[in-house]
Enzyme design. Structure first.
Site, PDB file in Angstrom:
ATOM      1  N   HIS A  23       0.838  -1.210   0.000  1.00  0.00           N
ATOM      2  CA  HIS A  23       0.000   0.000   0.000  1.00  0.00           C
ATOM      3  C   HIS A  23       0.871   1.258   0.000  1.00  0.00           C
ATOM      4  O   HIS A  23       0.605   2.217  -0.719  1.00  0.00           O
ATOM      5  CB  HIS A  23      -0.878   0.040   1.259  1.00  0.00           C
ATOM      6  CG  HIS A  23      -1.989  -0.966   1.282  1.00  0.00           C
ATOM      7  ND1 HIS A  23      -2.165  -1.852   2.318  1.00  0.00           N
ATOM      8  CD2 HIS A  23      -2.984  -1.215   0.413  1.00  0.00           C
ATOM      9  CE1 HIS A  23      -3.225  -2.601   2.087  1.00  0.00           C
ATOM     10  NE2 HIS A  23      -3.741  -2.242   0.925  1.00  0.00           N
ATOM     11  N   LYS A  47     -15.253  -7.688   5.095  1.00  0.00           N
ATOM     12  CA  LYS A  47     -14.666  -8.669   5.996  1.00  0.00           C
ATOM     13  C   LYS A  47     -14.672  -8.162   7.437  1.00  0.00           C
ATOM     14  O   LYS A  47     -14.843  -6.993   7.668  1.00  0.00           O
ATOM     15  CB  LYS A  47     -13.225  -8.949   5.568  1.00  0.00           C
ATOM     16  CG  LYS A  47     -13.019  -8.560   4.149  1.00  0.00           C
ATOM     17  CD  LYS A  47     -11.830  -7.805   3.759  1.00  0.00           C
ATOM     18  CE  LYS A  47     -12.099  -7.147   2.403  1.00  0.00           C
ATOM     19  NZ  LYS A  47     -10.968  -6.685   1.705  1.00  0.00           N
ATOM     20  N   ARG A 101      -1.950  -6.427  -8.405  1.00  0.00           N
ATOM     21  CA  ARG A 101      -0.889  -7.420  -8.175  1.00  0.00           C
ATOM     22  C   ARG A 101      -1.030  -8.527  -9.212  1.00  0.00           C
ATOM     23  O   ARG A 101      -1.072  -8.260 -10.396  1.00  0.00           O
ATOM     24  CB  ARG A 101      -0.987  -7.954  -6.741  1.00  0.00           C
ATOM     25  CG  ARG A 101      -0.702  -6.895  -5.682  1.00  0.00           C
ATOM     26  CD  ARG A 101      -1.176  -7.334  -4.337  1.00  0.00           C
ATOM     27  NE  ARG A 101      -2.608  -7.655  -4.396  1.00  0.00           N
ATOM     28  CZ  ARG A 101      -3.372  -7.921  -3.359  1.00  0.00           C
ATOM     29  NH1 ARG A 101      -2.846  -7.948  -2.168  1.00  0.00           N
ATOM     30  NH2 ARG A 101      -4.657  -8.170  -3.502  1.00  0.00           N
ATOM     31  N   SER A 139      -3.162  -7.633   2.740  1.00  0.00           N
ATOM     32  CA  SER A 139      -3.498  -7.497   4.165  1.00  0.00           C
ATOM     33  C   SER A 139      -4.049  -8.822   4.683  1.00  0.00           C
ATOM     34  O   SER A 139      -3.742  -9.240   5.798  1.00  0.00           O
ATOM     35  CB  SER A 139      -4.555  -6.407   4.362  1.00  0.00           C
ATOM     36  OG  SER A 139      -4.065  -5.175   3.928  1.00  0.00           O
TER      37      SER A 139
HETATM   38  O1  PNS Z   1      -8.860  -2.813  -0.049  1.00  0.00           O
HETATM   39  P1  PNS Z   1     -10.109  -3.346  -0.657  1.00  0.00           P
HETATM   40  O2  PNS Z   1     -10.863  -4.168   0.364  1.00  0.00           O
HETATM   41  O3  PNS Z   1      -9.863  -4.105  -1.927  1.00  0.00           O
HETATM   42  O4  PNS Z   1     -11.023  -2.080  -1.030  1.00  0.00           O
HETATM   43  C1  PNS Z   1     -12.309  -2.249  -1.568  1.00  0.00           C
HETATM   44  C2  PNS Z   1     -13.056  -0.899  -1.673  1.00  0.00           C
HETATM   45  C3  PNS Z   1     -13.165  -0.260  -0.300  1.00  0.00           C
HETATM   46  C4  PNS Z   1     -12.327   0.007  -2.601  1.00  0.00           C
HETATM   47  C5  PNS Z   1     -14.468  -1.230  -2.260  1.00  0.00           C
HETATM   48  O5  PNS Z   1     -15.088  -2.197  -1.472  1.00  0.00           O
HETATM   49  C6  PNS Z   1     -15.367   0.007  -2.364  1.00  0.00           C
HETATM   50  O6  PNS Z   1     -15.215   0.804  -3.257  1.00  0.00           O
HETATM   51  N1  PNS Z   1     -16.312   0.160  -1.399  1.00  0.00           N
HETATM   52  C7  PNS Z   1     -17.216   1.271  -1.350  1.00  0.00           C
HETATM   53  C8  PNS Z   1     -18.654   0.852  -1.683  1.00  0.00           C
HETATM   54  C9  PNS Z   1     -18.915   0.969  -3.179  1.00  0.00           C
HETATM   55  O7  PNS Z   1     -18.793   2.018  -3.768  1.00  0.00           O
HETATM   56  N2  PNS Z   1     -19.280  -0.156  -3.779  1.00  0.00           N
HETATM   57  C10 PNS Z   1     -19.514  -0.272  -5.177  1.00  0.00           C
HETATM   58  C11 PNS Z   1     -18.215  -0.708  -5.868  1.00  0.00           C
HETATM   59  S1  PNS Z   1     -18.453  -1.011  -7.567  1.00  0.00           S
END
Ligand code: PNS
Length: 176
Positions: A23, A47, A101, A139
């Site tokens: 990150h 999660k 990744r 993570s």
């Molecule tokens: O680190 P992560 O868990 O891969 O991050 C995922 C994240 C937080 C970027 C994703 O879950 C997100 O954008 N959540 C916000 C809710 C949202 O907008 N959902 C629609 C996504 S298409």
């Protein structure tokens, strides 16, 4: 104001539970692409989070401050809740930054980017390939290694490693 004159603001969203060396590498490199970067820590990762939202924001802030001051002046760390695209508009950003990744990330990122582009085609998602040494860090796996008694030192900063080890011990003792 012309688009070219406007500072380019990017949002780097994620769960950061906890932030890894991968990150931090993306944050560092993203500041070469945007003038200002908002690291957006998601309140509700799907999660079961190891760290609370306040802890994750505080940890990411401390990690960035530890890199260098110049970075801190152009990077803001905030929590966000709800729809990412709405948040991106609210902070005046035009770019979403994500790290990529292995090929296994692709499907998830492809779906998310496609959906987000439908929600607002004016906002671009830009992918930065994880550096070679960070390709396999996530993570989730760092937490798993820690829970199973392995060393997490190669994957996170020493500050994060300390907090993670302490949290895992608390969890095992049933305090969290
Ligand atoms: O680190 P992560 O868990 O891969 O991050 C995922 C994240 C937080 C970027 C994703 O879950 C997100 O954008 N959540 C916000 C809710 C949202 O907008 N959902 C629609 C996504 S298409």
């Amino acid at each position: 104001m012309q688009t070219a004159d406007r500072p380019r603001v990017g949002v780097y969203p994620g769960s950061f539970d906890p932030p890894t060396n991968g990150h931090l590498d993306i944050i560092r490199r993203a500041t070469r692409v945007v003038n200002k970067l908002v690291v957006a820590v998601a309140v509700n990762p799907s999660k079961d989070a190891m760290f609370t939202i306040d802890e994750r924001v505080e940890i990411v802030r401390a990690e960035i401050a530890a890199i260098n001051n110049d970075l801190s002046s152009r990077v803001e760390v905030r929590s966000f809740e709800g729809l990412l695209m709405q948040y991106v508009r609210d902070v005046g950003a035009t770019i979403i930054v994500r790290g990529l990744r292995a090929v296994t990330d692709f499907d998830y990122e492809f779906q998310m980017t496609g959906m987000n582009a439908r929600l607002d085609p004016e906002i671009e998602t830009v992918f930065l390939m994880a550096s070679e040494s960070h390709q396999f860090i996530s993570s989730r796996l760092v937490k798993e290694v820690g829970m199973l008694g392995g060393t997490v030192a190669p994957f996170v900063s020493s500050a994060v490693a300390k907090r993670l080890v302490a949290r895992i011990a608390e969890r095992k003792a049933g305090k969290r």
